[in-house]
Design an enzyme around this catalytic site. Structure first.
Site, mmCIF file in Angstrom:
data_model
loop_
_atom_site.group_PDB
_atom_site.id
_atom_site.type_symbol
_atom_site.label_atom_id
_atom_site.label_comp_id
_atom_site.label_asym_id
_atom_site.label_seq_id
_atom_site.Cartn_x
_atom_site.Cartn_y
_atom_site.Cartn_z
ATOM 1 N N ARG A 63 0.795 -1.229 0.000
ATOM 2 C CA ARG A 63 0.000 0.000 0.000
ATOM 3 C C ARG A 63 0.835 1.290 0.000
ATOM 4 O O ARG A 63 0.517 2.213 -0.746
ATOM 5 C CB ARG A 63 -0.998 0.009 1.177
ATOM 6 C CG ARG A 63 -1.948 -1.205 1.175
ATOM 7 C CD ARG A 63 -3.102 -1.057 2.153
ATOM 8 N NE ARG A 63 -4.000 -0.016 1.722
ATOM 9 C CZ ARG A 63 -4.037 1.183 2.217
ATOM 10 N NH1 ARG A 63 -3.256 1.514 3.232
ATOM 11 N NH2 ARG A 63 -4.853 2.074 1.736
ATOM 12 N N CYS A 117 15.131 -3.802 -3.917
ATOM 13 C CA CYS A 117 16.016 -2.919 -4.674
ATOM 14 C C CYS A 117 15.257 -1.945 -5.558
ATOM 15 O O CYS A 117 15.398 -1.968 -6.787
ATOM 16 C CB CYS A 117 16.999 -3.751 -5.467
ATOM 17 S SG CYS A 117 18.099 -4.586 -4.310
ATOM 18 N N GLU A 118 14.405 -1.166 -4.976
ATOM 19 C CA GLU A 118 13.885 0.020 -5.651
ATOM 20 C C GLU A 118 13.441 1.022 -4.598
ATOM 21 O O GLU A 118 13.043 0.639 -3.489
ATOM 22 C CB GLU A 118 12.784 -0.304 -6.654
ATOM 23 C CG GLU A 118 11.534 -0.903 -6.140
ATOM 24 C CD GLU A 118 10.499 -1.034 -7.277
ATOM 25 O OE1 GLU A 118 9.776 -0.050 -7.493
ATOM 26 O OE2 GLU A 118 10.428 -2.102 -7.923
#
Ligand code: LLP
Length: 419
Positions: free
Chosen positions: A314, A343-344
């Protein structure tokens, strides 16, 4: 009100200290409270005491866990489903087929057949095309599907764009201006009994006014349809009632919602169907996580937890706020960026958030994670699927196993011609 409270300096779910669950099941893990689910179901039903004829159908999409459905089914709730997968869950939890309503714009022919054969109580048809298809399928089997036509009332629900469903350009329902004509066409078809209308304008609504506006339009439509000779016996008012995510946030209480519904619908003379999801399950669950490490930042430190956007989507999807607190708070506070290991940059739960002071190894929770939490999990970054636990007084049980990344890999195949 929920049953996640700090006793003796340690957060508990009902009477179970959360560290006990972390030790037994590992983290991250969703923890649900049976008493809270039951309380929310009761409060919602009591709020509608003045509605004489009704079905409260829990929106399974908000929390489809079988044990959760079992708890709510025992509280007298039916189920609002949007796929055959959800329908099978509701049935498996012991919810009677006649208490199941099937919504959604993209029900496939196979799903329509399966739902008909299961004998579900109501189809909420979302287009003329779907109505024609369902009528053909049912008539070919000598069956009659009980249906409402979902109306798009063109009301701005005032919520996040991605969870708003009742504006004219949203994909849901038929435009209110065309509803009379489409109702007329579909009501002449064999195989379906079009007995009413349905509406759902969005989720996490912080204000009753858009709901009242939509219900008012629906009431006028019911009058017009009756005027045109149609028999209207059922109206589905959908879900949408918001819950507080922030400490001190005030949202309309179910009682105020119930009073508004009773006032607006008092002369309708129909059975009302409700599809609440978040208001039942939202505050009945937390996501329990462990701090992996705390990393220095340019401004604030990064508290890196072992839960990530794949477990609780969410914040990444909607910029949603989930209250974050230590399981064993010391009273000391910090300002931190709370992030997961993925990894973002989207894997960020909060930036510059004031919270309890946390160190590597500490446990913490994201609150209000019982709705649209585990159900929206993925295995992104080859992380497994998060486990779920249900607490009941001083006992708890794993109600969904953690699915390890290896098990997901085991379902994949490398074709021979690549070897
Ligand atoms: N009925 C229908 C037809 C719906 O589409 C929905 C939610 C509900 C009932 C239940 O609404 P509730 O009472 O829970 O607001 N993933 C998003 C929420 C999507 C809601 C979709 N439809 C989130 O995490 O906020």
């Amino acid at each position: 009100m929920d049953h996640f409270t700090t006793k003796g300096g340690v957060m508990h779910a009902e009477d179970v200290p959360l560290p006990r669950i972390a030790a037994a099941v590992g983290t991250p893990v969703y923890v649900y409270s049976r008493a809270t689910l039951e309380r929310h179901a009761r409060v919602f039903q009591e709020a509608l005491a003045e509605v004489p004829d009704k079905l409260v159908a829990f929106a399974v999409k908000s929390n489809p866990n079988l044990a959760v459905l079992k708890v709510l089914g025992r509280q007298g709730m039916g189920a609002d489903v949007v796929s055959v997968g959800e329908m099978r869950r509701a049935l498996a939890a012991g919810i009677a087929p006649e208490m199941i309503v099937f919504s959604g714009v993209g029900k496939t022919a196979a799903e329509l057949v399966a739902a008909l054969e299961a004998g579900i109580g109501q189809f909420n048809i979302e287009s003329e095309e779907e109505g024609v298809e369902l009528a053909e399928i049912a008539a070919a089997r000598g069956m009659t599907a009980q249906c409402t036509l979902r109306i798009n009332p063109d009301v701005d629900a005032g919520t996040h764009d991605k969870i708003s469903t009742g504006k004219a350009d949203n994909k849901f329902g038929v435009p209110i201006g065309e509803a009379g004509q489409i109702f007329g066409t579909l009501s002449r078809l064999p195989g379906i009994n079009l007995r009413g209308v349905a509406v759902h304008i969005g989720s996490q609504l912080a204000d009753l006014a858009p709901l009242e506006a939509a219900f008012g339009k629906l009431g006028a439509l019911v009058g017009a349809l009756r005027g045109a000779g149609h028999t209207i016996t059922h109206v589905d008012l959908g879900g949408g009632l918001g819950v507080p995510y922030r400490v001190g946030e005030v949202l309309p209480e179910p009682a105020a919602y119930g009073a508004m519904v009773a006032r607006v619908t008092k002369d309708w003379g129909v059975k009302l169907i409700f599809e609440p999801g978040r208001v039942i399950a939202g505050n009945a669950g937390v996501l329990l996580t462990r701090v992996v490490r705390v990393k220095r930042g340019i401004k604030d430190p990064f508290v890196i937890v072992d839960a990530a956007m794949n477990d609780l989507a969410r914040p990444a999807l909607y910029g949603a706020y989930h209250h974050f607190e230590a399981v064993e708070p010391t009273g000391a506070r910090m300002t931190a960026n709370i992030v997961g290991p993925i990894c973002e940059t989207g894997d960020t739960f909060a930036m510059g958030r004031e919270c309890d002071l946390l160190e590597a190894g500490d446990l913490a929770v994201f609150r209000t994670a019982g709705a649209y939490g585990a159900t929206m999990a993925s295995s992104y970054n080859s992380r497994g699927f998060v486990a779920e636990v249900l607490v009941d007084g001083d006992k708890f049980a794993v109600v969904a196993d953690r699915i390890e990344a290896g098990a997901i890999m085991d379902a994949e195949r490398v074709p021979e011609w690549l070897d």
